[in-house]
Design a protein around this motif. Sequence first.
Motif, PDB file in Angstrom:
ATOM      1  N   ASN A 196      13.707  17.395  32.773  1.00 15.19           N
ATOM      2  CA  ASN A 196      14.020  15.986  32.600  1.00 15.19           C
ATOM      3  C   ASN A 196      14.694  15.427  33.840  1.00 15.19           C
ATOM      4  O   ASN A 196      15.780  15.841  34.197  1.00 15.19           O
ATOM      5  N   ALA A 197      14.052  14.469  34.505  1.00 14.33           N
ATOM      6  CA  ALA A 197      14.599  13.929  35.732  1.00 14.33           C
ATOM      7  C   ALA A 197      15.725  12.951  35.435  1.00 14.33           C
ATOM      8  O   ALA A 197      16.709  12.896  36.153  1.00 14.33           O
ATOM      9  N   GLY A 198      15.613  12.114  34.401  1.00 11.93           N
ATOM     10  CA  GLY A 198      16.644  11.134  34.109  1.00 11.93           C
ATOM     11  C   GLY A 198      16.554   9.948  35.049  1.00 11.93           C
ATOM     12  O   GLY A 198      15.515   9.321  35.176  1.00 11.93           O
ATOM     13  N   VAL A 199      17.655   9.658  35.756  1.00 11.17           N
ATOM     14  CA  VAL A 199      17.709   8.563  36.719  1.00 11.17           C
ATOM     15  C   VAL A 199      17.746   9.164  38.126  1.00 11.17           C
ATOM     16  O   VAL A 199      18.621   9.976  38.419  1.00 11.17           O
ATOM     17  N   THR A 200      16.791   8.771  38.938  1.00 11.05           N
ATOM     18  CA  THR A 200      16.684   9.311  40.292  1.00 11.05           C
ATOM     19  C   THR A 200      16.911   8.225  41.315  1.00 11.05           C
ATOM     20  O   THR A 200      16.268   7.170  41.269  1.00 11.05           O
ATOM     21  N   GLN A 201      17.816   8.491  42.244  1.00  9.81           N
ATOM     22  CA  GLN A 201      18.113   7.536  43.315  1.00  9.81           C
ATOM     23  C   GLN A 201      17.772   8.148  44.665  1.00  9.81           C
ATOM     24  O   GLN A 201      18.005   9.337  44.904  1.00  9.81           O
ATOM     25  N   THR A 202      17.227   7.325  45.530  1.00  9.57           N
ATOM     26  CA  THR A 202      17.002   7.726  46.921  1.00  9.57           C
ATOM     27  C   THR A 202      17.330   6.558  47.840  1.00  9.57           C
ATOM     28  O   THR A 202      17.149   5.387  47.450  1.00  9.57           O
ATOM     29  N   PRO A 203      17.828   6.814  49.068  1.00  9.95           N
ATOM     30  CA  PRO A 203      18.236   8.128  49.566  1.00  9.95           C
ATOM     31  C   PRO A 203      19.608   8.517  49.039  1.00  9.95           C
ATOM     32  O   PRO A 203      20.251   7.729  48.363  1.00  9.95           O
ATOM     33  N   LYS A 204      20.078   9.701  49.367  1.00 11.16           N
ATOM     34  CA  LYS A 204      21.419  10.125  48.972  1.00 11.16           C
ATOM     35  C   LYS A 204      22.465   9.604  49.948  1.00 11.16           C
ATOM     36  O   LYS A 204      23.600   9.335  49.562  1.00 11.16           O
ATOM     37  N   PHE A 205      22.102   9.519  51.196  1.00 11.00           N
ATOM     38  CA  PHE A 205      23.013   9.036  52.236  1.00 11.00           C
ATOM     39  C   PHE A 205      22.230   8.110  53.168  1.00 11.00           C
ATOM     40  O   PHE A 205      21.037   8.304  53.376  1.00 11.00           O
ATOM     41  N   ARG A 206      22.958   7.128  53.718  1.00 12.26           N
ATOM     42  CA  ARG A 206      22.314   6.259  54.704  1.00 12.26           C
ATOM     43  C   ARG A 206      23.390   5.597  55.544  1.00 12.26           C
ATOM     44  O   ARG A 206      24.447   5.198  55.033  1.00 12.26           O
ATOM     45  N   ILE A 207      23.108   5.513  56.821  1.00 10.78           N
ATOM     46  CA  ILE A 207      23.976   4.773  57.728  1.00 10.78           C
ATOM     47  C   ILE A 207      23.188   3.598  58.277  1.00 10.78           C
ATOM     48  O   ILE A 207      22.080   3.780  58.800  1.00 10.78           O
ATOM     49  N   LEU A 208      23.744   2.418  58.158  1.00 11.60           N
ATOM     50  CA  LEU A 208      23.097   1.209  58.643  1.00 11.60           C
ATOM     51  C   LEU A 208      23.953   0.553  59.712  1.00 11.60           C
ATOM     52  O   LEU A 208      25.188   0.661  59.684  1.00 11.60           O
ATOM     53  N   LYS A 209      23.302  -0.144  60.601  1.00 12.03           N
ATOM     54  CA  LYS A 209      24.025  -0.980  61.542  1.00 12.03           C
ATOM     55  C   LYS A 209      24.159  -2.376  60.937  1.00 12.03           C
ATOM     56  O   LYS A 209      23.335  -2.798  60.116  1.00 12.03           O
ATOM     57  N   ILE A 210      25.194  -3.074  61.334  1.00 10.78           N
ATOM     58  CA  ILE A 210      25.422  -4.437  60.857  1.00 10.78           C
ATOM     59  C   ILE A 210      24.170  -5.277  61.108  1.00 10.78           C
ATOM     60  O   ILE A 210      23.611  -5.267  62.205  1.00 10.78           O
ATOM     61  N   GLY A 211      23.755  -5.993  60.083  1.00 11.62           N
ATOM     62  CA  GLY A 211      22.608  -6.878  60.202  1.00 11.62           C
ATOM     63  C   GLY A 211      21.282  -6.253  59.795  1.00 11.62           C
ATOM     64  O   GLY A 211      20.297  -6.969  59.601  1.00 11.62           O
ATOM     65  N   GLN A 212      21.247  -4.924  59.675  1.00 13.45           N
ATOM     66  CA  GLN A 212      20.013  -4.280  59.228  1.00 13.45           C
ATOM     67  C   GLN A 212      19.814  -4.485  57.727  1.00 13.45           C
ATOM     68  O   GLN A 212      20.750  -4.876  57.009  1.00 13.45           O
ATOM     69  N   SER A 213      18.622  -4.203  57.266  1.00 10.28           N
ATOM     70  CA  SER A 213      18.296  -4.316  55.850  1.00 10.28           C
ATOM     71  C   SER A 213      17.782  -2.981  55.342  1.00 10.28           C
ATOM     72  O   SER A 213      17.299  -2.152  56.116  1.00 10.28           O
ATOM     73  N   MET A 214      17.899  -2.785  54.040  1.00  8.53           N
ATOM     74  CA  MET A 214      17.345  -1.575  53.448  1.00  8.53           C
ATOM     75  C   MET A 214      17.191  -1.766  51.940  1.00  8.53           C
ATOM     76  O   MET A 214      17.770  -2.699  51.371  1.00  8.53           O
ATOM     77  N   THR A 215      16.412  -0.882  51.356  1.00  7.73           N
ATOM     78  CA  THR A 215      16.218  -0.895  49.910  1.00  7.73           C
ATOM     79  C   THR A 215      16.656   0.438  49.336  1.00  7.73           C
ATOM     80  O   THR A 215      16.223   1.495  49.812  1.00  7.73           O
ATOM     81  N   LEU A 216      17.528   0.387  48.338  1.00  8.82           N
ATOM     82  CA  LEU A 216      17.912   1.574  47.593  1.00  8.82           C
ATOM     83  C   LEU A 216      16.970   1.690  46.393  1.00  8.82           C
ATOM     84  O   LEU A 216      16.798   0.739  45.633  1.00  8.82           O
ATOM     85  N   GLN A 217      16.388   2.877  46.257  1.00  7.46           N
ATOM     86  CA  GLN A 217      15.408   3.068  45.204  1.00  7.46           C
ATOM     87  C   GLN A 217      16.056   3.688  43.960  1.00  7.46           C
ATOM     88  O   GLN A 217      16.976   4.508  44.062  1.00  7.46           O
ATOM     89  N   CYS A 218      15.576   3.271  42.804  1.00  6.63           N
ATOM     90  CA  CYS A 218      16.042   3.829  41.535  1.00  6.63           C
ATOM     91  C   CYS A 218      14.879   3.869  40.569  1.00  6.63           C
ATOM     92  O   CYS A 218      14.182   2.855  40.388  1.00  6.63           O
ATOM     93  N   THR A 219      14.671   5.018  39.954  1.00  7.23           N
ATOM     94  CA  THR A 219      13.622   5.151  38.948  1.00  7.23           C
ATOM     95  C   THR A 219      14.145   5.992  37.798  1.00  7.23           C
ATOM     96  O   THR A 219      14.932   6.912  37.995  1.00  7.23           O
ATOM     97  N   GLN A 220      13.714   5.657  36.594  1.00  8.64           N
ATOM     98  CA  GLN A 220      14.127   6.409  35.408  1.00  8.64           C
ATOM     99  C   GLN A 220      12.898   6.727  34.558  1.00  8.64           C
ATOM    100  O   GLN A 220      11.945   5.949  34.505  1.00  8.64           O
ATOM    101  N   ASP A 221      12.962   7.865  33.885  1.00 11.04           N
ATOM    102  CA  ASP A 221      11.813   8.324  33.093  1.00 11.04           C
ATOM    103  C   ASP A 221      12.155   8.425  31.614  1.00 11.04           C
ATOM    104  O   ASP A 221      11.543   9.193  30.873  1.00 11.04           O
ATOM    105  N   MET A 222      13.158   7.677  31.174  1.00 11.05           N
ATOM    106  CA  MET A 222      13.598   7.741  29.780  1.00 11.05           C
ATOM    107  C   MET A 222      13.110   6.532  28.980  1.00 11.05           C
ATOM    108  O   MET A 222      13.525   6.339  27.841  1.00 11.05           O
ATOM    109  N   ASN A 223      12.290   5.703  29.584  1.00 11.64           N
ATOM    110  CA  ASN A 223      11.761   4.511  28.923  1.00 11.64           C
ATOM    111  C   ASN A 223      12.868   3.551  28.465  1.00 11.64           C
ATOM    112  O   ASN A 223      12.753   2.893  27.430  1.00 11.64           O
ATOM    113  N   HIS A 224      13.943   3.506  29.259  1.00  8.20           N
ATOM    114  CA  HIS A 224      15.025   2.584  28.956  1.00  8.20           C
ATOM    115  C   HIS A 224      14.665   1.179  29.406  1.00  8.20           C
ATOM    116  O   HIS A 224      14.153   0.979  30.509  1.00  8.20           O
ATOM    117  N   ASN A 225      14.977   0.204  28.570  1.00 10.83           N
ATOM    118  CA  ASN A 225      14.733  -1.180  28.961  1.00 10.83           C
ATOM    119  C   ASN A 225      15.790  -1.702  29.930  1.00 10.83           C
ATOM    120  O   ASN A 225      15.508  -2.509  30.798  1.00 10.83           O
TER     121      ASN A 225
END
Lengths: 113, 113
Positions: free
Chosen positions: B1-30
């Motif tokens: 059972n994976a549950g809730v999975t987040q990626t990445p675990k660590f990230r360093i950004l410079k001021i002004g950069q953009s990024m997307t934190l990913q989250c997925t769940q396999d429990m069919n939660h609304n």
Amino acid sequence: QQPVQSPQAVILREGEDAVINCSSSKALYSVHWYRQKHGEAPVFLMILLKGGEQKGHEKISASFNEKKQQSSLYLTASQLSYSGTYFCGTERGYGGSQGNLIFGKGTKLSVKP
Amino acid sequence: NAGVTQTPKFRILKIGQSMTLQCTQDMNHNYMYWYRQDPGMGLKLIYYSVGAGITDKGEVPNGYNVSRSTTEDFPLRLELAAPSQTSVYFCASSYGTINSPLHFGNGTRLTVT
């Protein structure tokens, strides 16, 4: 409207008991309790519902006083594995919960051998 | 059972950069949530979603955006990263009923320099 937890920190010897309190300024329908170990995600312990009975989890139990808008977490005969930060969460909405929680700042519990 | 999975675990950004934190769940939660955690401050709700196509702001939404195109995924977008966004980010999911616990992912530790 963040719930207030007390104490902020507590140090115990193995086998000692502790009580962590969570107070809110607004009416509560439910209180969640979570434990977070260093560097890990919060883990669910229990939910207390309005009108519900006192809950238990291993030697950890909790009560919910609706009139005082307060919940207490009781740790009995503490074990080393109980160390961590304990958070209470109360619902943001009015009436029933949507799991939309406001968390307290946490109580750091350290259990020493 | 994976549950809730987040990626990445660590990230360093410079001021002004953009990024997307990913989250997925396999429990069919609304219900899905994004929290940020700063030392000694507990967990603050950024955004939440009650189902695909529906999102709403939490306590601290400024500087973030979310989308929910599927039940499983709830990405968090940071535009123009600022040092104040240095934090640990947790994604969580639940059934959203009054007695439903939150299931947390393992978190993403973000540093903006």
